[in-house]
Enzyme design. Structure first.
Site, PDB file in Angstrom:
ATOM      1  N   LEU A  65     -10.525  -7.556 -12.869  1.00 11.43           N
ATOM      2  CA  LEU A  65     -11.960  -7.386 -12.634  1.00 11.43           C
ATOM      3  C   LEU A  65     -12.728  -7.854 -13.879  1.00 11.43           C
ATOM      4  O   LEU A  65     -12.278  -7.646 -15.003  1.00 11.43           O
ATOM      5  CB  LEU A  65     -12.258  -5.918 -12.330  1.00 11.43           C
ATOM      6  CG  LEU A  65     -11.593  -5.410 -11.042  1.00 11.43           C
ATOM      7  CD1 LEU A  65     -11.622  -3.883 -10.978  1.00 11.43           C
ATOM      8  CD2 LEU A  65     -12.267  -6.016  -9.811  1.00 11.43           C
TER       9      LEU A  65
ATOM     10  N   ASN B 166       1.398   3.105  -2.654  1.00 11.47           N
ATOM     11  CA  ASN B 166       0.616   4.055  -3.467  1.00 11.47           C
ATOM     12  C   ASN B 166      -0.560   4.601  -2.667  1.00 11.47           C
ATOM     13  O   ASN B 166      -0.875   5.787  -2.758  1.00 11.47           O
ATOM     14  CB  ASN B 166       0.126   3.393  -4.759  1.00 11.47           C
ATOM     15  CG  ASN B 166       1.186   3.416  -5.850  1.00 11.47           C
ATOM     16  OD1 ASN B 166       1.474   4.456  -6.424  1.00 11.47           O
ATOM     17  ND2 ASN B 166       1.794   2.259  -6.097  1.00 11.47           N
TER      18      ASN B 166
ATOM     19  N   HIS C 210      -0.085   1.215 -13.403  1.00 15.13           N
ATOM     20  CA  HIS C 210       0.660   0.054 -13.884  1.00 15.13           C
ATOM     21  C   HIS C 210       2.137   0.426 -13.969  1.00 15.13           C
ATOM     22  O   HIS C 210       2.469   1.489 -14.499  1.00 15.13           O
ATOM     23  CB  HIS C 210       0.143  -0.391 -15.263  1.00 15.13           C
ATOM     24  CG  HIS C 210       0.875  -1.590 -15.768  1.00 15.13           C
ATOM     25  ND1 HIS C 210       0.683  -2.851 -15.224  1.00 15.13           N
ATOM     26  CD2 HIS C 210       1.834  -1.721 -16.711  1.00 15.13           C
ATOM     27  CE1 HIS C 210       1.494  -3.703 -15.837  1.00 15.13           C
ATOM     28  NE2 HIS C 210       2.196  -3.055 -16.740  1.00 15.13           N
TER      29      HIS C 210
ATOM     30  N   GLY D 196       0.779  -1.240   0.000  1.00 20.95           N
ATOM     31  CA  GLY D 196       0.000   0.000   0.000  1.00 20.95           C
ATOM     32  C   GLY D 196       0.809   1.288   0.000  1.00 20.95           C
ATOM     33  O   GLY D 196       0.360   2.297   0.534  1.00 20.95           O
TER      34      GLY D 196
ATOM     35  N   ARG E 232     -15.782 -16.137  -8.740  1.00 22.66           N
ATOM     36  CA  ARG E 232     -15.334 -14.752  -8.897  1.00 22.66           C
ATOM     37  C   ARG E 232     -16.511 -13.770  -8.808  1.00 22.66           C
ATOM     38  O   ARG E 232     -16.401 -12.680  -8.254  1.00 22.66           O
ATOM     39  CB  ARG E 232     -14.640 -14.606 -10.250  1.00 22.66           C
ATOM     40  CG  ARG E 232     -14.131 -13.211 -10.506  1.00 22.66           C
ATOM     41  CD  ARG E 232     -13.632 -13.108 -11.912  1.00 22.66           C
ATOM     42  NE  ARG E 232     -12.433 -13.911 -12.060  1.00 22.66           N
ATOM     43  CZ  ARG E 232     -11.247 -13.403 -12.409  1.00 22.66           C
ATOM     44  NH1 ARG E 232     -11.143 -12.128 -12.662  1.00 22.66           N
ATOM     45  NH2 ARG E 232     -10.200 -14.170 -12.523  1.00 22.66           N
TER      46      ARG E 232
HETATM   47  C1  GRF Z   1       2.987  -0.947  -7.706  1.00 20.34           C
HETATM   48  O1  GRF Z   1       4.213  -1.000  -8.369  1.00 20.34           O
HETATM   49  C2  GRF Z   1       1.859  -0.975  -8.685  1.00 20.34           C
HETATM   50  O2  GRF Z   1       2.123  -0.279  -9.851  1.00 20.34           O
HETATM   51  C3  GRF Z   1       1.756  -2.451  -8.970  1.00 20.34           C
HETATM   52  O3  GRF Z   1       1.930  -3.062  -7.727  1.00 20.34           O
HETATM   53  C4  GRF Z   1       2.736  -2.225  -6.899  1.00 20.34           C
HETATM   54  C5  GRF Z   1       1.959  -1.956  -5.662  1.00 20.34           C
HETATM   55  O4  GRF Z   1       2.717  -1.305  -4.696  1.00 20.34           O
HETATM   56  N1  GRF Z   1       0.530  -2.781  -9.638  1.00 20.34           N
HETATM   57  P1  GRF Z   1       2.060  -0.697  -3.407  1.00 20.34           P
HETATM   58  O5  GRF Z   1       1.174  -1.764  -2.790  1.00 20.34           O
HETATM   59  O6  GRF Z   1       1.266   0.510  -3.817  1.00 20.34           O
HETATM   60  O7  GRF Z   1       3.205  -0.337  -2.531  1.00 20.34           O
END
Ligand code: GRF
Length: 205
Positions: free
Chosen positions: A95, A16, A111, A14, A67
């Protein structure tokens, strides 16, 4: 301005999510994070949310027979919290088209590659084995495909000869933390206009 309620979906640490929370706290993103949902009970993202007093819920994939049932549970949580914008921040599940349709134009993903190169779960490995000299990250609207929706924002980083997946991922992640909150801010401020695959950034009103 729209009153957006953001639902952040995560699978792991987490980081991000943390950058988005910080942008909300600074007042850069003028919206509320209404809920953080993880598909794993032990995702550190849930702890980060709880520390900030944000509702944090685990909707564990393997608890559901199909799912569709998992996604029904996700949708129930999103609806309970009044979510209007879904942000996929390291959410490692695809999804279904039914889910995407239900929130069409209201799901953003980050991404860790310069799409349309290297979609899927192993972007850094794929970029290194292809031998590209530049990689980066992409924020895009989610459509029915994998990492295929209209691109909102991208940032590039160099790839070094001695890079490993880890060193490249760290360089890209720093850019993720910069452009994801920025793209969310533009969405919340009503400044993203979709015209087919083109996403235009409208000037400030
Ligand atoms: C990030 O590099 C995102 O782009 C990818 O998974 C990673 C997640 O990192 N899809 P975090 O959980 O946000 O630290």
């Amino acid at each position: 301005m729209r009153e957006e309620k953001i639902g952040v979906l995560c699978s792991g640490r987490g980081s991000n999510l943390a950058s988005i929370i910080a942008a909300v706290e600074r007042g850069d993103i003028r919206a509320e994070i209404a809920v953080v949902i993880a598909d794993k009970a032990d995702a550190y993202a849930l702890e980060r949310a709880r520390e900030k007093g944000i509702p944090a819920v685990a909707v564990v994939y393997r608890d559901y027979a199909a799912r569709a049932d998992f996604e029904d549970a996700l949708r129930a949580e999103l609806s309970t919290h009044g979510v209007t914008l879904i942000v996929l921040a390291g959410f490692m599940r695809i999804l279904t088209p039914a889910f995407v349709h239900a929130y069409a134009g209201h799901i953003l993903n980050i991404h860790p590659a310069l799409l349309p190169s290297f979609p899927g779960a192993h972007a850094h490995r794929d970029a290194l084995s292809y031998g590209v000299k530049v990689s980066g990250c992409t924020v895009h609207f989610v459509d029915e495909g994998t990492d295929s929706g209209p691109i909102i924002m991208q940032a590039a980083v160099p790839v070094h000869d001695d890079d490993t997946e880890e060193t490249l991922a760290a360089r890209v992640l720093a850019e993720e933390h910069r452009i994801f909150p920025e793209a969310i801010r533009l969405y919340v401020d009503g400044r993203l206009q979709m015209d087919g695959r083109q996403v235009r950034i409208l000037p400030c009103q």
